[in-house]
Design an enzyme around this catalytic site. Structure first.
Site, mmCIF file in Angstrom:
data_model
loop_
_atom_site.group_PDB
_atom_site.id
_atom_site.type_symbol
_atom_site.label_atom_id
_atom_site.label_comp_id
_atom_site.label_asym_id
_atom_site.label_seq_id
_atom_site.Cartn_x
_atom_site.Cartn_y
_atom_site.Cartn_z
ATOM 1 N N GLU A 1 10.222 5.232 3.849
ATOM 2 C CA GLU A 1 10.054 5.209 2.388
ATOM 3 C C GLU A 1 9.109 6.316 1.959
ATOM 4 O OE1 GLU A 1 6.593 1.813 2.002
ATOM 5 O OE2 GLU A 1 8.620 1.146 2.461
ATOM 6 N N CYS B 1 -38.968 11.686 0.086
ATOM 7 C CA CYS B 1 -37.997 12.663 -0.426
ATOM 8 C C CYS B 1 -37.087 11.953 -1.414
ATOM 9 C CB CYS B 1 -37.183 13.253 0.717
ATOM 10 S SG CYS B 1 -35.792 14.282 0.186
ATOM 11 N N LYS C 1 5.879 8.060 0.500
ATOM 12 C CA LYS C 1 4.481 7.637 0.361
ATOM 13 C C LYS C 1 3.997 8.071 -1.015
ATOM 14 C CE LYS C 1 0.001 7.576 2.610
ATOM 15 N NZ LYS C 1 -0.749 7.769 1.346
ATOM 16 N N ASP D 1 1.867 8.683 -4.290
ATOM 17 C CA ASP D 1 0.466 9.031 -4.493
ATOM 18 C C ASP D 1 -0.039 8.276 -5.719
ATOM 19 O OD1 ASP D 1 -1.838 10.231 -3.755
ATOM 20 O OD2 ASP D 1 -1.383 12.199 -4.571
ATOM 21 N N GLU E 1 2.654 -0.197 -5.144
ATOM 22 C CA GLU E 1 1.934 0.980 -5.627
ATOM 23 C C GLU E 1 2.138 1.135 -7.124
ATOM 24 O OE1 GLU E 1 -0.294 4.369 -3.826
ATOM 25 O OE2 GLU E 1 0.565 2.521 -3.014
ATOM 26 N N TYR F 1 6.543 -2.748 -2.072
ATOM 27 C CA TYR F 1 6.950 -2.285 -0.743
ATOM 28 C C TYR F 1 6.629 -3.267 0.386
ATOM 29 C CZ TYR F 1 2.088 -0.503 -0.769
ATOM 30 O OH TYR F 1 0.725 -0.374 -0.870
ATOM 31 N N LYS G 1 2.402 12.671 7.026
ATOM 32 C CA LYS G 1 1.970 13.471 5.892
ATOM 33 C C LYS G 1 2.642 14.842 5.891
ATOM 34 C CE LYS G 1 -1.248 11.012 3.811
ATOM 35 N NZ LYS G 1 -2.521 11.630 3.700
ATOM 36 N N SER H 1 -4.859 -0.342 5.792
ATOM 37 C CA SER H 1 -4.611 1.089 5.633
ATOM 38 C C SER H 1 -3.570 1.514 6.664
ATOM 39 C CB SER H 1 -5.902 1.875 5.839
ATOM 40 O OG SER H 1 -6.892 1.463 4.928
ATOM 41 N N LEU H 2 -3.110 2.737 6.560
ATOM 42 C CA LEU H 2 -2.147 3.267 7.522
ATOM 43 C C LEU H 2 -2.772 4.419 8.294
ATOM 44 C CD1 LEU H 2 1.167 3.436 5.451
ATOM 45 C CD2 LEU H 2 0.602 1.797 7.237
ATOM 46 N N CYS I 1 -36.969 21.338 2.980
ATOM 47 C CA CYS I 1 -35.982 20.519 2.269
ATOM 48 C C CYS I 1 -35.752 21.070 0.864
ATOM 49 C CB CYS I 1 -36.470 19.074 2.194
ATOM 50 S SG CYS I 1 -35.454 18.007 1.149
ATOM 51 N N CYS J 1 -37.409 18.230 -1.632
ATOM 52 C CA CYS J 1 -38.841 17.893 -1.684
ATOM 53 C C CYS J 1 -39.737 18.932 -1.016
ATOM 54 C CB CYS J 1 -39.078 16.527 -1.041
ATOM 55 S SG CYS J 1 -38.825 16.511 0.757
ATOM 56 N N CYS K 1 -34.409 16.500 6.831
ATOM 57 C CA CYS K 1 -35.683 16.556 6.108
ATOM 58 C C CYS K 1 -36.632 15.567 6.770
ATOM 59 C CB CYS K 1 -35.464 16.191 4.643
ATOM 60 S SG CYS K 1 -36.988 15.828 3.737
ATOM 61 N N ASP L 1 17.085 0.448 -28.631
ATOM 62 C CA ASP L 1 15.666 0.147 -28.828
ATOM 63 C C ASP L 1 15.425 -0.640 -30.109
ATOM 64 O OD1 ASP L 1 15.182 1.471 -26.505
ATOM 65 O OD2 ASP L 1 14.345 3.284 -27.440
ATOM 66 N N ALA L 2 16.191 -0.340 -31.142
ATOM 67 C CA ALA L 2 15.998 -1.021 -32.425
ATOM 68 C C ALA L 2 16.272 -2.518 -32.300
ATOM 69 C CB ALA L 2 16.897 -0.404 -33.494
ATOM 70 N N TYR M 1 16.002 -4.279 -29.503
ATOM 71 C CA TYR M 1 14.898 -4.842 -28.717
ATOM 72 C C TYR M 1 13.681 -5.063 -29.611
ATOM 73 C CZ TYR M 1 11.299 -5.336 -25.124
ATOM 74 O OH TYR M 1 10.260 -5.804 -24.351
#
Length: 691
Positions: A120, A439, A122, A124, A180, A232, A321, A89-90, A415, A418, A433, A40-41, A43
């Site tokens: 693969e 309202c 999924k 989060d 992701e 992905y 899932k 979306s899936l 309601c 209101c 309502c 690291d030093a 770098y």
């Protein structure tokens, strides 16, 4: 690694480039390959040298320099970005049977038994799109609604696992990488510990932390968050760059400098998918990141074209899932919330419990029918389920633990907001309502819908600002928005003069809209974007819709012409229930008064183009597939309909033409199989020119 100080301008330029290349190489080793090659030093020494040279020669600074990853000045706001191809979306499956059904549909569509998938984890996290031009990162955006997302380029540039310049040489001129952004468990824990020590807010789970970190207006905050990225997929690829399989595509992404998850596998058939699912489930707790399931994608890209899409999801992929997490807790109370259409929804107030990665204190009970089905009472011990981002729900009652003082849940007669009477129409589950926009809850919901992006699109009028306007009596209907002044807004909490001016400018800009947007913004029950568009294109004028609605309601009330299809029902997909809601809306004097006030305030739209009954496409049915270069799909559809044609989403023997743009899907293959005439974009333009 030499550090000889450059003398001439040319030497400075060369040294800067050497340092950048070396630092990016070590970034790749460290953040992508997890294989650091220098301490690291060392770098840090190279990085400081580059910083000093750029500070002395600011004209040499480029957006791709490693020094620019630390984040620049805060952004005033996020702007919207339209994705070149939708971020889909899936569909989800939760059981082995549902996965088997998915696999069977793939086999039936292809007529092939031996099918390979890429499996693969999924993750989060937060899905993002990274756009590269000539090998350089030019834009990054969130998924948003799939068509439009938020421009988060400044924040994405701070992630060292994302290349600012592509590696290798065979990448396409334009490249849209999908992936992701996530926060590893260790980084999440460390960040929360530091926040707690400082007395700052801690995040509930890594996904929320990742999403919140990417949506910071100050990129320097994002730069200090422990975010990572996995690629992905890609958006559209030209034929030259597109490999035969997804597995090869992942290999190309690695060559171009992107991190790709090492847990991805190519699997064979249903059994291969199930084995992968079971293996990852055993590993799940020990993985360095959160996952909520696995994803299976058809490997061969040509087969994906053949299988195609449904709605906003591909038919060739599915998310499997893991079982939703379920825990038991005590039901403390039930409150009824009022939505924009007046619907009362029972919400369970729970003794807080940790489930599915978050602390849950509220859960939906849906409606009174569900409460009665569950037999739930206040004071009961209940089982709560949460899966992914789905709203937590009460699953069942632990009857043997019911206390003696448990109380029955009753639908309110008035309601809760209101105090107006609550009504429930015959054969309807929902109770409502009866007050309408008088309202406060319905007014707030209606205004939020009215100003939303797909309706009148008034940027800056958010939840809290609208609440203040309602509380102070400045807005009692959508029409009142167009009477607001900058002076009124500037006096509200957290509103400065500049912000007030911006909101007024957005209100003014929204006056020029389209008839279909205006209809959708009115919030008529069961009238979504598609029905609003169909109404606008069928009647072309708002007054014609009002006349039809009033005529239909009169006919229904008078019980005349029962055999005649009501005028509103001549619109595609408008059945008797939707027609009744439209008719009811446009016969309410209060609604007509608001519409008149909006038009008097300057809200207007261009006349909807008349569909030509004698045009060259009159009576013709067309299907669009692939991307068109000269216009968007919406523009093409509008022009086809103006020429008398009809655009549908599926190919059949009744289809007259299929218009195939760049990278067409399975619709092209189906057209060729059925012998349907296929046009390219030039062929479509020729037909339209004649119109």
């Amino acid at each position: 690694m030499t550090s000889k100080k450059p003398a001439s301008k040319n030497e400075v330029t060369q040294r800067v480039q050497v340092l950048r290349d070396e630092l990016e190489l070590h970034n790749h080793f460290y953040y992508v390959l997890d294989d650091p090659r220098i301490p690291d030093a060392d770098y840090d020494r190279l990085f400081r040298e580059l910083q000093e040279l750029e500070a002395a020669n600011p004209e040499l600074i480029t957006p791709e320099s490693p020094t620019q990853r630390v984040g620049g000045a805060p952004l005033p706001q996020f702007t919207s970005v339209r994705h070149a191809t939708p971020m889909l979306s899936l569909n989800n499956c939760f059981s082995e049977q549902e996965l088997e059904d998915f696999h069977r549909r793939i086999r039936d569509a292809l007529g092939i038994d031996a099918i390979e998938y890429v499996a693969e984890p999924k993750l989060d996290g937060l899905a993002v799109s990274l756009v590269y031009e000539s090998g350089k990162l030019v834009r990054a955006a969130t998924r948003g609604d799939g068509s439009e997302g938020e421009d988060i380029t400044a924040n994405i540039r701070t992630l060292r696992s994302i290349p600012l310049k592509l590696r290798g040489m065979d990448w396409p001129h334009s490249l849209d990488v999908r992936g992701e952004v996530y926060m590893p468990k260790a980084g999440f824990a460390r960040m929360n510990e530091e926040a707690a020590e400082k007395g700052e807010k801690v995040f509930v789970n890594p996904r929320n932390a990742a999403a919140g970190s990417l949506r910071q207006l100050d990129p320097r905050i994002t730069a200090n968050r422990p975010l990572q990225f996995y690629a992905y997929a890609t958006g559209l690829l030209d034929a030259k760059s597109r490999p035969d399989t997804h597995w090869e595509l992942l290999s190309k992404l690695r060559e171009w400098g992107f991190p790709v998850c090492d847990l991805d596998e190519r699997v064979e058939g249903l059994q291969g998918c199930l084995s992968y699912y079971a293996k990852l489930e055993k590993m799940r707790a020990k993985l360095p990141f959160e996952i909520d399931g696995v994803v299976y994608k058809l490997d061969r890209l040509a087969w994906r074209d053949e299988v195609g899409f449904v709605a906003r999801a591909p038919r060739w992929a599915i998310a499997h899932k893991y079982p939703a997490e379920e825990v038991s807790t005590r039901l403390l109370d039930v409150e009824f919330q009022v939505g924009r259409t007046g619907t009362l929804t029972p919400v369970a107030r729970l003794q807080p419990v940790f489930v599915g990665g978050v602390t849950v204190s509220n859960a939906t009970l849906h409606n009174m029918d569900e409460i009665n089905r569950l037999g739930v009472r206040i004071g009961d011990t209940v089982v709560v389920r949460r899966a992914g981002d789905v709203i937590p729900e009460v699953l069942k009652v632990v009857a043997e633990q019911r206390p003696k003082d448990a109380r029955t849940i009753h639908l309110p007669e008035t309601c809760p907001v209101c105090a107006s009477p609550v009504v429930q129409a015959e054969n309807e589950v929902a109770a409502r309502c009866s007050a309408g926009l008088t309202c406060r809850a319905q007014l707030h919901g209606a205004l939020m819908h009215f100003v939303s992006r797909r309706a009148m699109d008034i940027e800056g009028l958010g939840d809290k600002l609208l609440a203040q306007l309602i509380d102070q009596g400045l807005v009692r209907s959508p029409a009142d928005i167009y009477q607001l002044t900058a002076e009124q807004l500037a006096q509200l909490e957290r509103m400065a003069e500049k912000s007030a001016d911006n909101v007024i400018a957005a209100i003014e800009h929204s006056k020029q809209t389209s008839l279909e947007r205006f209809l959708y913004a009115l919030g008529i029950r069961d009238v979504g974007e598609t029905t609003a568009r169909d109404l606008a294109r069928h009647f072309r004028q708002l007054d014609a819709i009002v006349d039809a609605a009033q005529a239909d309601l009169h006919s229904v009330h008078a019980e005349k012409d029962k055999d005649r299809c009501p005028t509103l029902r001549e619109v595609p997909d408008v059945g008797p229930i939707v027609a009744a809601h439209i008719a009811q809306f446009f016969t309410e004097p209060q609604n007509l008064a608001v519409i008149a006030e909006l038009r008097q305030a300057g809200v207007h739209w261009p006349e909807v183009a008349m569909v030509k009954s004698d045009g060259p496409l009159a009576g013709k049915t067309l299907v669009l597939t692939g991307s068109l270069s000269g216009m968007s799909r919406d523009q093409a559809q509008a022009r086809i309909e103006a020429a008398g044609g009809k655009v549908t989403s599926s190919v059949s023997k009744k289809t007259d033409y299929v218009v195939a743009g760049e990278s067409p899907g399975s619709k092209l293959a189906k057209a060729e199989k059925l012998g349907v005439t296929v046009l390219d974009e030039a062929g479509l333009m020729e037909l339209l020119e004649h119109s």
